[in-house]
Enzyme design. Structure first.
Site, PDB file in Angstrom:
ATOM      1  N   SER A 138      10.398   0.686  -0.079  1.00  0.00           N
ATOM      2  CA  SER A 138       9.871  -0.629   0.304  1.00  0.00           C
ATOM      3  C   SER A 138       8.381  -0.516   0.551  1.00  0.00           C
ATOM      4  O   SER A 138       7.896   0.504   1.060  1.00  0.00           O
ATOM      5  CB  SER A 138      10.552  -1.142   1.574  1.00  0.00           C
ATOM      6  OG  SER A 138       9.898  -2.303   2.064  1.00  0.00           O
ATOM      7  N   TYR A 152      12.955  -0.018  10.219  1.00  0.00           N
ATOM      8  CA  TYR A 152      13.165  -0.157   8.781  1.00  0.00           C
ATOM      9  C   TYR A 152      12.051   0.542   8.012  1.00  0.00           C
ATOM     10  O   TYR A 152      12.313   1.297   7.058  1.00  0.00           O
ATOM     11  CB  TYR A 152      13.227  -1.636   8.410  1.00  0.00           C
ATOM     12  CG  TYR A 152      13.372  -1.900   6.934  1.00  0.00           C
ATOM     13  CD1 TYR A 152      14.606  -1.736   6.303  1.00  0.00           C
ATOM     14  CD2 TYR A 152      12.292  -2.314   6.165  1.00  0.00           C
ATOM     15  CE1 TYR A 152      14.749  -1.984   4.941  1.00  0.00           C
ATOM     16  CE2 TYR A 152      12.420  -2.562   4.802  1.00  0.00           C
ATOM     17  CZ  TYR A 152      13.651  -2.389   4.202  1.00  0.00           C
ATOM     18  OH  TYR A 152      13.787  -2.627   2.855  1.00  0.00           O
TER      19      TYR A 152
END
Length: 243
Positions: A138, A152
């Site tokens: 990501s 995250y």
């Protein structure tokens, strides 16, 4: 150039029944690969993806090491080889570190990092020279512009580090490993017309979300014959989110 550059190759995609994963399954299959993919829930959705791509669905929860081990073994047994591993399965719970429950943190660490390591370890027993490992990270590994993304982002930063380290270990075996870092992608979990869309678009260079098909095309390129000299890289597909 071959119109089906992955002809004769076998791929396993984790988390392939929806969103970005489904886009990856569709593109790899369209480019000639024999594709298996894992899913944890929604068998009807998995069957629809499998039917559309002539792919093989495998029920496997990335929270459980034995499920990942079994999925790799089943793929290799069914197709006789494993050439491409795409580690796509992931979860994200977005809240500040004090608001997150430890169970939520543990799930992100287990699914986003530990299951990737397990899948790679198991796949290497079946993967020879020319093998490709592609992690789906990501852009949040490099940029976290909003509160609530810290854990995250930590998991996705770990994938970038893992990719760099394993590139050194796997190059002598003729295996490449790379990390794709998507930004905002239009999926049912993160729709381009959702409540957070305008905020994300406000920090991007482009004025649109990406598509699962675009990520799938990027994965297929890295898995194909034109990407043999790329390894250890974290490559952004983010519409300028990280610019």
């Amino acid at each position: 150039m071959a119109t089906r550059p992955l002809e004769g190759k076998t791929a396993l995609v984790t988390g392939g029944s929806r969103g970005v994963g489904a886009g990856i399954v569709a593109r790899l299959a369209a480019d000639g690969a024999r594709v298996a993919f894992t899913y944890a829930n929604s068998p009807q959705r998995a069957e629809a993806v499998a039917a559309a791509a002539a792919a093989h669905p495998i029920r496997a929860d990335s929270l459980h090491e034995q499920d990942i081990e079994a999925a790799v073994a089943q793929t290799a047994d069914r197709f006789g080889s494993l050439d491409i591993l795409v580690n796509n399965a992931a979860v994200g719970t977005f809240a500040t570190i004090t608001d997150l429950k430890m169970a939520e943190i543990d799930a992100m660490l287990t699914i986003n990092v530990r299951s990737v390591i397990v899948a790679i370890r198991e796949s290497l027993a079946h993967m020879g020279s020319g093998g490709r490992i592609i992690n789906i990270g990501s852009i949040n590994a490099d940029r976290t512009p909003f509160p609530g993304q810290s854990i995250y982002a930590t998991t996705k930063g770990a994938l970038a580090s893992l990719t760099r380290g394993l590139a050194r270990e796997l190059a002598p075996r003729g295996i490449t490993i790379n990390n794709i870092q998507p930004g905002p992608i239009d999926t049912d979990a993160n729709p381009a017309d959702g409540p957070a869309a305008s905020t994300m678009l406000g920090v991007m260079a482009m004025d649109r979300f990406g598509t699962a098909a675009e990520v799938g095309a990027f994965v297929s390129y890295l898995a194909g014959p034109d990407a043999t000299y790329i390894t250890g890289a974290s490559l952004d597909i983010d519409g300028g989110f990280g610019a």
